[in-house]
Scaffold this active site. Sequence first.
Site, PDB file in Angstrom:
ATOM      1  N   ASN A 178      -3.798  -1.130   4.705  1.00 46.20           N
ATOM      2  CA  ASN A 178      -3.506  -0.817   3.306  1.00 46.20           C
ATOM      3  C   ASN A 178      -2.653  -1.927   2.702  1.00 46.20           C
ATOM      4  OD1 ASN A 178      -2.892   0.268   0.837  1.00 46.20           O
ATOM      5  ND2 ASN A 178      -1.907   2.107   1.609  1.00 46.20           N
ATOM      6  N   SER A 181      -1.226  -0.777  -2.223  1.00 38.64           N
ATOM      7  CA  SER A 181      -0.278   0.077  -2.931  1.00 38.64           C
ATOM      8  C   SER A 181       0.467  -0.736  -3.982  1.00 38.64           C
ATOM      9  CB  SER A 181       0.734   0.692  -1.962  1.00 38.64           C
ATOM     10  OG  SER A 181       1.774   1.329  -2.675  1.00 38.64           O
ATOM     11  N   GLY A 268      -6.475  10.339  -9.834  1.00 40.31           N
ATOM     12  CA  GLY A 268      -7.060  11.508 -10.474  1.00 40.31           C
ATOM     13  C   GLY A 268      -8.144  11.145 -11.470  1.00 40.31           C
TER      14      GLY A 268
END
Length: 356
Positions: A178, A181, A268
Site C-alpha cells: 500500500n 494512502s 464511498g
Amino acid sequence: MSLFASLTDAAYALARPLVHATDGEAAHNLTLAALQPLPRARHALTSPMLATELAGLRFPNPVGLAPGFDKDARVAHAMPHFGFGFVEVGTLTPLPQEGNPRPRLFRLVEDRAIINRMGFNNGGQVAAAERIACLRRHGLPVPLGINIGANKDSADRIADYAKGTAAMAPLADYLTVNISSPNTPGLRALQDRGALEALLDGVAAAQPAGAAKPVFLKVAPDLEPADIDDIVAVALDRGLAAVIVSNTTVARPPLASRHAVEAGGLSGAPLAQLALQCVQDFRAASGGRLPLIAAGGIASAEQAWERIRAGASLVQVYSAMVFEGPGLASRIARGLETLAARDGFARVSDAVGAGA
C-alpha cells in the site's frame, strides 16, 4: 443471501440511526468488539458461477473485504459469515503507531461517503502476526491478504516494506503493498517509477525462499496518464500479481455534508466514477495483461458488475457497508450470479474485460 447476513442486516437497519449518531471511529470499534466473539467461519459463499482464480489462488466468490475495516486482524475469522470471498487485513506497519490525532473519521451521510485521515493506526506487525498465526492453525475458508505499509516516522520507508514482507508473507495468501494512502505525508511519492522499482525489488528480495507469495499493489485514483503508464510498466516488469484500483481520493467533487471540508481521503459513492475510470485506464494501459482488483464506491451488484466488465477480476468493499449494512457482500455476490446469467456468461470470471 445467507440467513446470518439477513439477520444482521435486519438488526443493523434498526440500529443504524444510533450508529450514525455515534462518532464514526467509536462506532467502528464497537462493531469490531461485537464481531470478535463470533465463531470462526467454516464455509464460504460460493458456486461454480462465482468461483474465481487469480494469482494461483481460488476465490470462492469475487467480493472481498477491503483493508481498513480489520486493521489488526481481530475479526477476519468471522467475515466469511457475511458473504466475503476473501479478506484483506491491515494496513500493518513494522512498528505500532497511533496514527493521526482524533477526530479523523467522518461520515458524510448525505453523500453516502466517508472522509478519513487515520494515518495507518495499527498495533504493529508482531501483534497481528500472533493473531493471524492462530487463525492459520484453525483455518479460513477464503484467501487472506495482508496489506503492509510504512511507519510515518521511518527513516527508510522502502526498507519498511521489505520488513513487512519478511514478517507477514509466511502468514498471507497474498500481500498488498500500500503506497497510496493520502494520510501519510510523502507516501504516494513511492508511486514514482524509480522509487517503485526499488521498493518492489526490496519486497521481492524479502520473500520467503521457495515460498514467495503473490504481491498486489494498491494505487491512488489521483494519477496522471503518464503515472499510470509508468506503474503498469513496472508492475509487468516486476511480475506483480495484480494492481488494486484504487484507494481514497484527495479530490473533492460537489458534496452536501458539512464534513466535506475535512482533510483526508474520500471514499464511498462520490469515488465510484473516478475509481471506475481508473480501472478502465489501467486496463487500457496494460492491454489487459495486468490483473486488476476494483475498489472504491462499490455499493451494489450492478456497480461490481460494471467494474468486472471494465477489467477487474475481483472487487473489494468497505465504506458502503456503513450505509448498506453488513449483508452487502452477500447481496453483491448473489447479484453477480443473476447479472452473469442475464448477460449470457457461464461464470462471472468470463465477463472480466468484456466491456472494455
